[in-house]
Design a protein around this motif. Structure first.
Motif, PDB file in Angstrom:
ATOM      1  N   LEU A 199       0.879  -1.169   0.000  1.00  0.00           N
ATOM      2  CA  LEU A 199       0.000   0.000   0.000  1.00  0.00           C
ATOM      3  C   LEU A 199       0.918   1.221   0.000  1.00  0.00           C
ATOM      4  O   LEU A 199       1.672   1.418   0.947  1.00  0.00           O
ATOM      5  N   LEU A 200       0.854   1.996  -1.072  1.00  0.00           N
ATOM      6  CA  LEU A 200       1.804   3.102  -1.220  1.00  0.00           C
ATOM      7  C   LEU A 200       1.197   4.428  -0.761  1.00  0.00           C
ATOM      8  O   LEU A 200       0.111   4.791  -1.222  1.00  0.00           O
ATOM      9  N   THR A 201       1.925   5.153   0.109  1.00  0.00           N
ATOM     10  CA  THR A 201       1.435   6.476   0.509  1.00  0.00           C
ATOM     11  C   THR A 201       1.618   7.467  -0.634  1.00  0.00           C
ATOM     12  O   THR A 201       0.737   8.268  -0.923  1.00  0.00           O
ATOM     13  N   HIS A 202       2.781   7.420  -1.269  1.00  0.00           N
ATOM     14  CA  HIS A 202       3.101   8.287  -2.407  1.00  0.00           C
ATOM     15  C   HIS A 202       4.397   7.776  -3.027  1.00  0.00           C
ATOM     16  O   HIS A 202       5.155   7.068  -2.369  1.00  0.00           O
ATOM     17  N   PRO A 203       4.622   8.118  -4.294  1.00  0.00           N
ATOM     18  CA  PRO A 203       5.739   7.477  -4.986  1.00  0.00           C
ATOM     19  C   PRO A 203       7.095   8.175  -4.861  1.00  0.00           C
ATOM     20  O   PRO A 203       7.956   7.962  -5.711  1.00  0.00           O
ATOM     21  N   HIS A 204       7.314   8.965  -3.812  1.00  0.00           N
ATOM     22  CA  HIS A 204       8.668   9.516  -3.630  1.00  0.00           C
ATOM     23  C   HIS A 204       9.661   8.358  -3.467  1.00  0.00           C
ATOM     24  O   HIS A 204       9.331   7.316  -2.895  1.00  0.00           O
ATOM     25  N   CYS A 235      -3.035   5.395  -4.918  1.00  0.00           N
ATOM     26  CA  CYS A 235      -3.996   6.346  -5.488  1.00  0.00           C
ATOM     27  C   CYS A 235      -3.419   6.892  -6.795  1.00  0.00           C
ATOM     28  O   CYS A 235      -2.203   7.079  -6.909  1.00  0.00           O
ATOM     29  N   VAL A 236      -4.288   7.170  -7.745  1.00  0.00           N
ATOM     30  CA  VAL A 236      -3.840   7.813  -8.990  1.00  0.00           C
ATOM     31  C   VAL A 236      -3.294   9.197  -8.625  1.00  0.00           C
ATOM     32  O   VAL A 236      -3.912   9.933  -7.865  1.00  0.00           O
ATOM     33  N   ARG A 237      -2.079   9.496  -9.100  1.00  0.00           N
ATOM     34  CA  ARG A 237      -1.431  10.773  -8.780  1.00  0.00           C
ATOM     35  C   ARG A 237      -0.906  11.446 -10.024  1.00  0.00           C
ATOM     36  O   ARG A 237      -0.270  10.791 -10.832  1.00  0.00           O
ATOM     37  N   ASP A 238      -1.194  12.714 -10.170  1.00  0.00           N
ATOM     38  CA  ASP A 238      -0.762  13.440 -11.375  1.00  0.00           C
ATOM     39  C   ASP A 238      -1.158  12.682 -12.635  1.00  0.00           C
ATOM     40  O   ASP A 238      -0.384  12.597 -13.597  1.00  0.00           O
ATOM     41  N   GLY A 239      -2.336  12.066 -12.612  1.00  0.00           N
ATOM     42  CA  GLY A 239      -2.828  11.324 -13.773  1.00  0.00           C
ATOM     43  C   GLY A 239      -2.157   9.980 -13.974  1.00  0.00           C
ATOM     44  O   GLY A 239      -2.441   9.276 -14.942  1.00  0.00           O
ATOM     45  N   LYS A 296       0.106   1.383 -11.618  1.00  0.00           N
ATOM     46  CA  LYS A 296       1.095   0.683 -12.449  1.00  0.00           C
ATOM     47  C   LYS A 296       2.097   1.663 -13.057  1.00  0.00           C
ATOM     48  O   LYS A 296       3.299   1.415 -13.067  1.00  0.00           O
ATOM     49  N   GLU A 297       1.589   2.786 -13.518  1.00  0.00           N
ATOM     50  CA  GLU A 297       2.489   3.771 -14.144  1.00  0.00           C
ATOM     51  C   GLU A 297       3.487   4.348 -13.140  1.00  0.00           C
ATOM     52  O   GLU A 297       4.630   4.646 -13.482  1.00  0.00           O
ATOM     53  N   GLN A 298       3.049   4.487 -11.881  1.00  0.00           N
ATOM     54  CA  GLN A 298       3.967   5.010 -10.861  1.00  0.00           C
ATOM     55  C   GLN A 298       5.141   4.063 -10.646  1.00  0.00           C
ATOM     56  O   GLN A 298       6.273   4.484 -10.421  1.00  0.00           O
ATOM     57  N   ILE A 299       4.868   2.766 -10.715  1.00  0.00           N
ATOM     58  CA  ILE A 299       5.923   1.760 -10.525  1.00  0.00           C
ATOM     59  C   ILE A 299       6.772   1.619 -11.785  1.00  0.00           C
ATOM     60  O   ILE A 299       7.999   1.515 -11.723  1.00  0.00           O
ATOM     61  N   ASP A 300       6.120   1.613 -12.931  1.00  0.00           N
ATOM     62  CA  ASP A 300       6.856   1.440 -14.197  1.00  0.00           C
ATOM     63  C   ASP A 300       7.943   2.506 -14.360  1.00  0.00           C
ATOM     64  O   ASP A 300       9.010   2.234 -14.902  1.00  0.00           O
ATOM     65  N   HIS A 324       1.827  17.600   1.878  1.00  0.00           N
ATOM     66  CA  HIS A 324       3.145  17.143   1.446  1.00  0.00           C
ATOM     67  C   HIS A 324       3.331  17.522  -0.024  1.00  0.00           C
ATOM     68  O   HIS A 324       2.382  17.352  -0.807  1.00  0.00           O
ATOM     69  N   PRO A 325       4.497  18.001  -0.432  1.00  0.00           N
ATOM     70  CA  PRO A 325       4.682  18.382  -1.838  1.00  0.00           C
ATOM     71  C   PRO A 325       4.409  17.203  -2.791  1.00  0.00           C
ATOM     72  O   PRO A 325       4.971  16.134  -2.609  1.00  0.00           O
ATOM     73  N   GLY A 326       3.528  17.402  -3.732  1.00  0.00           N
ATOM     74  CA  GLY A 326       3.166  16.329  -4.659  1.00  0.00           C
ATOM     75  C   GLY A 326       2.072  15.433  -4.124  1.00  0.00           C
ATOM     76  O   GLY A 326       1.552  14.585  -4.833  1.00  0.00           O
ATOM     77  N   GLY A 327       1.737  15.581  -2.836  1.00  0.00           N
ATOM     78  CA  GLY A 327       0.663  14.801  -2.221  1.00  0.00           C
ATOM     79  C   GLY A 327       1.132  13.491  -1.643  1.00  0.00           C
ATOM     80  O   GLY A 327       2.184  12.948  -2.014  1.00  0.00           O
TER      81      GLY A 327
END
Ligand SMILES: [Zn+2]
Ligand SMILES: [Zn+2]
Length: 260
Positions: free
Chosen positions: A60-65, A90-94, A98-102, A144-147
């Motif tokens: 479970l990811l809080t954010h992709p930093h 959660c979908v972030r910046d569109g 999967k795209e966050q990990i890719d 948080h910057p970027g959410g």
């Protein structure tokens, strides 16, 4: 629920004899019930994850930093053929989960795409609240910057609230206090000292004093301060903790297990 702190360092991993007590691995907290093993974030702490048998495994990811994903390429389960991992973000910046990990597993930053790892990953674009097996997952947006998401995980009347990467705001943090009301365990960002914060306002992290205020106001039963600054060694954190003198109010130590 059993909570294991696998990594509580913020921003970047550190190592050395001065980091043995609180640990140097970045954010990863394992929450377990009889049937579920949920890793909140996949910082380098996830590399030391214990072997999980006969439980559904989720991340479970809080954010992709980066400090929250850096351990993923070395996660043992990902390298195990036939294992199933459910990945929630959660979908972030569109960008979908999967795209966050890719983006992390892409040339020239990494040589191996995630679909080439032996494990089988199912991606979930998270809509809250939801259930992961027998665990209820709720969330509010962090400051948080970027959410980022502050998660609450509940099971059989107990709850844990994870507010890593959260910058306290006198006017806006009432929602966090309400969200964390009476929680059994609050994990709260306390990266900076008051002195450091003057230079780092807007970076998305809180001070110990601010974290204490949230904990007191939400009437939580216990708190672990997380996202330790990479330049705060064991002695530094012990000195900050020393005046508090409570086993319920402590800085998170890598490897600590808390049963709720
Ligand atoms: Zn972070
Ligand atoms: Zn962050």
């Amino acid at each position: 629920m059993k909570v294991t702190i696998l990594g509580a360092r913020g921003s970047m991993p550190v190592e050395g004899p001065e980091y043995t007590e609180f640990g140097g691995g970045t954010t990863c907290v394992l929450v377990e019930t009889e049937s579920q093993a949920i890793f909140v974030d996949a910082g380098t702490g996830i590399i030391k994850a214990p072997a999980i048998a006969n439980k559904d495994i989720s991340i479970l990811l809080t954010h992709p930093h980066l400090d929250h994903l850096l351990g993923l390429p070395f996660f043992e389960v990902l390298r195990s053929k036939g294992k199933q991992i459910n990945f929630y973000a959660c979908v972030r910046d569109g960008k979908t989960a999967k795209e966050q990990i890719d983006g992390l597993f892409d040339v020239p930053y990494w040589p191996c795409k995630i679909e080439n790892y032996p494990a089988n990953i199912t991606y979930h674009d998270l809509k809250l609240p939801t259930m992961i097996g027998d665990v209820k997952v709720e969330g509010i947006e962090a400051i948080h910057p970027g959410g980022s998401v502050v998660y609450k995980l509940s099971h059989e009347g107990k709850s844990i609230v994870m507010a890593t990467d959260y910058e306290f705001d006198e006017e806006m943090s009432g929602d966090l206090v309400d969200f964390a009301k009476d929680t059994d365990l609050l994990l709260m960002d306390a990266q900076y000292t008051e002195e450091e914060y003057k230079e780092r306002m807007g970076f998305g992290h809180s001070t110990l004093k601010q974290a204490m205020k949230v904990f007191k106001e939400c009437n939580g039963k216990s708190v672990r301060f997380v996202h330790h600054d990479p330049f705060h060694n064991d002695e530094f954190l012990r000195n900050l903790e020393q005046p508090i003198k409570s086993t319920q109010i402590m800085f998170a130590r890598e490897g600590e297990e808390i049963v709720l």
